[in-house]
Motif scaffolding. Structure first.
Motif, mmCIF file in Angstrom:
data_model
loop_
_atom_site.group_PDB
_atom_site.id
_atom_site.type_symbol
_atom_site.label_atom_id
_atom_site.label_comp_id
_atom_site.label_asym_id
_atom_site.label_seq_id
_atom_site.Cartn_x
_atom_site.Cartn_y
_atom_site.Cartn_z
ATOM 1 N N ASN A 104 0.840 -1.200 0.000
ATOM 2 C CA ASN A 104 0.000 0.000 0.000
ATOM 3 C C ASN A 104 0.875 1.250 0.000
ATOM 4 O O ASN A 104 1.728 1.419 0.871
ATOM 5 N N GLY A 105 0.685 2.113 -0.989
ATOM 6 C CA GLY A 105 1.492 3.317 -1.114
ATOM 7 C C GLY A 105 2.753 3.107 -1.925
ATOM 8 O O GLY A 105 3.466 4.057 -2.234
ATOM 9 N N ASN A 106 3.037 1.860 -2.300
ATOM 10 C CA ASN A 106 4.216 1.534 -3.105
ATOM 11 C C ASN A 106 3.821 0.521 -4.179
ATOM 12 O O ASN A 106 4.482 -0.487 -4.377
ATOM 13 N N CYS A 107 2.709 0.801 -4.860
ATOM 14 C CA CYS A 107 2.125 -0.134 -5.825
ATOM 15 C C CYS A 107 1.809 0.622 -7.110
ATOM 16 O O CYS A 107 1.067 1.602 -7.091
ATOM 17 N N GLN A 108 2.382 0.155 -8.220
ATOM 18 C CA GLN A 108 2.162 0.844 -9.493
ATOM 19 C C GLN A 108 0.701 0.789 -9.928
ATOM 20 O O GLN A 108 0.173 1.762 -10.454
ATOM 21 N N LEU A 109 0.048 -0.345 -9.698
ATOM 22 C CA LEU A 109 -1.364 -0.480 -10.067
ATOM 23 C C LEU A 109 -2.220 0.499 -9.275
ATOM 24 O O LEU A 109 -3.090 1.176 -9.826
ATOM 25 N N GLN A 110 -1.973 0.584 -7.986
ATOM 26 C CA GLN A 110 -2.711 1.510 -7.126
ATOM 27 C C GLN A 110 -2.521 2.955 -7.589
ATOM 28 O O GLN A 110 -3.479 3.723 -7.687
ATOM 29 N N GLN A 111 -1.282 3.313 -7.916
ATOM 30 C CA GLN A 111 -0.980 4.668 -8.361
ATOM 31 C C GLN A 111 -1.681 4.994 -9.678
ATOM 32 O O GLN A 111 -2.263 6.063 -9.840
ATOM 33 N N LEU A 112 -1.628 4.063 -10.626
ATOM 34 C CA LEU A 112 -2.273 4.277 -11.927
ATOM 35 C C LEU A 112 -3.786 4.403 -11.780
ATOM 36 O O LEU A 112 -4.414 5.236 -12.430
ATOM 37 N N ALA A 113 -4.378 3.556 -10.934
ATOM 38 C CA ALA A 113 -5.821 3.618 -10.708
ATOM 39 C C ALA A 113 -6.216 4.951 -10.087
ATOM 40 O O ALA A 113 -7.211 5.570 -10.488
ATOM 41 N N ASN A 114 -5.424 5.422 -9.132
ATOM 42 C CA ASN A 114 -5.691 6.722 -8.514
ATOM 43 C C ASN A 114 -5.569 7.848 -9.534
ATOM 44 O O ASN A 114 -6.411 8.750 -9.596
ATOM 45 N N ASP A 115 -4.505 7.795 -10.354
ATOM 46 C CA ASP A 115 -4.284 8.838 -11.363
ATOM 47 C C ASP A 115 -5.406 8.875 -12.398
ATOM 48 O O ASP A 115 -5.772 9.939 -12.897
ATOM 49 N N ALA A 116 -5.942 7.690 -12.727
ATOM 50 C CA ALA A 116 -6.997 7.607 -13.748
ATOM 51 C C ALA A 116 -8.387 7.821 -13.159
ATOM 52 O O ALA A 116 -9.376 7.862 -13.895
ATOM 53 N N GLY A 117 -8.472 7.946 -11.850
ATOM 54 C CA GLY A 117 -9.769 8.166 -11.205
ATOM 55 C C GLY A 117 -10.637 6.926 -11.147
ATOM 56 O O GLY A 117 -11.865 7.021 -11.116
ATOM 57 N N VAL A 118 -10.004 5.754 -11.126
ATOM 58 C CA VAL A 118 -10.761 4.503 -11.012
ATOM 59 C C VAL A 118 -10.975 4.237 -9.525
ATOM 60 O O VAL A 118 -10.158 3.595 -8.863
ATOM 61 N N LEU A 119 -12.075 4.750 -9.009
ATOM 62 C CA LEU A 119 -12.360 4.649 -7.576
ATOM 63 C C LEU A 119 -13.344 3.531 -7.264
ATOM 64 O O LEU A 119 -13.355 2.989 -6.166
ATOM 65 N N GLU A 120 -14.199 3.198 -8.246
ATOM 66 C CA GLU A 120 -15.147 2.094 -8.085
ATOM 67 C C GLU A 120 -15.058 1.219 -9.319
ATOM 68 O O GLU A 120 -14.907 1.721 -10.437
ATOM 69 N N ASN A 121 -15.165 -0.085 -9.135
ATOM 70 C CA ASN A 121 -15.040 -1.014 -10.250
ATOM 71 C C ASN A 121 -16.408 -1.511 -10.698
ATOM 72 O O ASN A 121 -17.129 -2.126 -9.913
ATOM 73 N N PRO A 122 -16.788 -1.273 -11.968
ATOM 74 C CA PRO A 122 -18.094 -1.723 -12.447
ATOM 75 C C PRO A 122 -18.146 -3.215 -12.773
ATOM 76 O O PRO A 122 -19.214 -3.763 -13.012
ATOM 77 N N PHE A 123 -16.985 -3.882 -12.770
ATOM 78 C CA PHE A 123 -16.933 -5.294 -13.144
ATOM 79 C C PHE A 123 -16.953 -6.192 -11.910
ATOM 80 O O PHE A 123 -16.394 -5.832 -10.868
ATOM 81 N N PRO A 124 -17.570 -7.369 -12.016
ATOM 82 C CA PRO A 124 -17.610 -8.276 -10.856
ATOM 83 C C PRO A 124 -16.229 -8.815 -10.522
ATOM 84 O O PRO A 124 -15.397 -9.024 -11.408
ATOM 85 N N GLU A 125 -15.981 -9.037 -9.240
ATOM 86 C CA GLU A 125 -14.705 -9.564 -8.788
ATOM 87 C C GLU A 125 -14.531 -11.008 -9.250
ATOM 88 O O GLU A 125 -15.455 -11.811 -9.162
ATOM 89 N N ASP A 126 -13.373 -11.330 -9.789
ATOM 90 C CA ASP A 126 -13.107 -12.666 -10.323
ATOM 91 C C ASP A 126 -11.727 -13.118 -9.855
ATOM 92 O O ASP A 126 -10.759 -13.093 -10.606
ATOM 93 N N LEU A 127 -11.641 -13.524 -8.598
ATOM 94 C CA LEU A 127 -10.364 -13.916 -7.995
ATOM 95 C C LEU A 127 -10.128 -15.415 -8.146
ATOM 96 O O LEU A 127 -11.064 -16.185 -8.319
ATOM 97 N N PRO A 128 -8.861 -15.847 -8.095
ATOM 98 C CA PRO A 128 -8.566 -17.279 -8.168
ATOM 99 C C PRO A 128 -9.178 -18.041 -7.006
ATOM 100 O O PRO A 128 -9.450 -17.464 -5.945
ATOM 101 N N SER A 129 -9.398 -19.326 -7.224
ATOM 102 C CA SER A 129 -9.993 -20.165 -6.177
ATOM 103 C C SER A 129 -9.023 -20.358 -5.016
ATOM 104 O O SER A 129 -7.821 -20.090 -5.133
ATOM 105 N N GLU A 130 -9.562 -20.841 -3.919
ATOM 106 C CA GLU A 130 -8.735 -21.092 -2.727
ATOM 107 C C GLU A 130 -7.648 -22.109 -3.039
ATOM 108 O O GLU A 130 -6.504 -21.977 -2.582
ATOM 109 N N LYS A 131 -7.971 -23.116 -3.853
ATOM 110 C CA LYS A 131 -6.997 -24.139 -4.224
ATOM 111 C C LYS A 131 -5.850 -23.530 -5.038
ATOM 112 O O LYS A 131 -4.681 -23.873 -4.841
ATOM 113 N N GLN A 132 -6.190 -22.611 -5.958
ATOM 114 C CA GLN A 132 -5.176 -21.968 -6.785
ATOM 115 C C GLN A 132 -4.271 -21.053 -5.961
ATOM 116 O O GLN A 132 -3.143 -20.760 -6.371
#
Length: 203
Positions: A104-132
């Protein structure tokens, strides 16, 4: 030498330079996530897309070479919308509990999302399974599969620089993920725990 315009600014760069390199030479920053010069130039994240006059589709700037007379636009409404959409799609497959993350605070993805104003995600969360997400907790290198954004930096740095081939892509389509190569667990791989995959990971 090749002459082109980027956002109306005349730029002259050596033949064979990419649009990303030409923009950097002119002091124009194009955001990017997966790019590593001469190591990972695959345009996987699509964050560095730009608009080129005469081209129907947006193109990635990290792996497209400049042409004489090219007119490039890096910050049009169409480009900004595409970047926000691409970021939101990446975030939908990423565990976004930033407040609890050590990066947190040292993440390129986080920085880019903040710069682009991506504060809420319109897409459903699709995380890997617990086994993966299972991982050998006793191994000196720790990997959180739910954080991986499949930029493939770790694969390329391990293959091209370290020559150990520890990582590879697993599965296909929307289920594609980065995992230990040859269907092995990390303790069976040739990992030297050098940490290069961690150092070059944008998240």
């Amino acid at each position: 030498m090749v002459n082109l315009h980027i956002n109306g600014t005349p730029v002259t760069v050596p033949e064979g330079a990419t649009i990303l390199e030409a923009a950097a030479a002119a002091g124009i920053q194009i955001p990017h996530l997966c790019y590593l010069k001469e190591i990972n130039e695959i345009g996987a994240c699509r964050i560095c897309c730009v608009q080129v006059e005469g081209e129907k589709n947006l193109i990635t700037s990290c792996n497209n070479v400049v042409r004489e007379g090219m007119q490039v636009y890096t910050n049009t409404p169409r480009v900004r919308l595409a970047r926000r959409t691409n970021l939101a799609l990446i975030l939908s497959q990423h565990n976004c509990k930033c407040a609890l993350c050590v990066r947190n605070g040292n993440c390129q993805l986080q920085q880019l999302a903040n710069d682009a104003g991506v504060l809420e995600n319109p897409f459903p969360e699709d995380l890997p399974s617990e086994k993966q997400c299972q991982w050998d907790q006793h191994f000196p290198l720790y990997r959180d599969t739910a954080k991986c954004i499949k930029c493939m930096r770790c694969i390329q740095i391990c293959d091209k620089v370290q020559g150990l081939n520890v990582w590879d892509l697993a599965a296909t389509g929307g289920r594609t993920r980065v995992d230990v190569s040859h269907n092995r667990v990390i303790s069976e791989a040739d990992c030297s725990a050098c940490g290069q995959c961690i150092t070059h990971c944008p998240v």
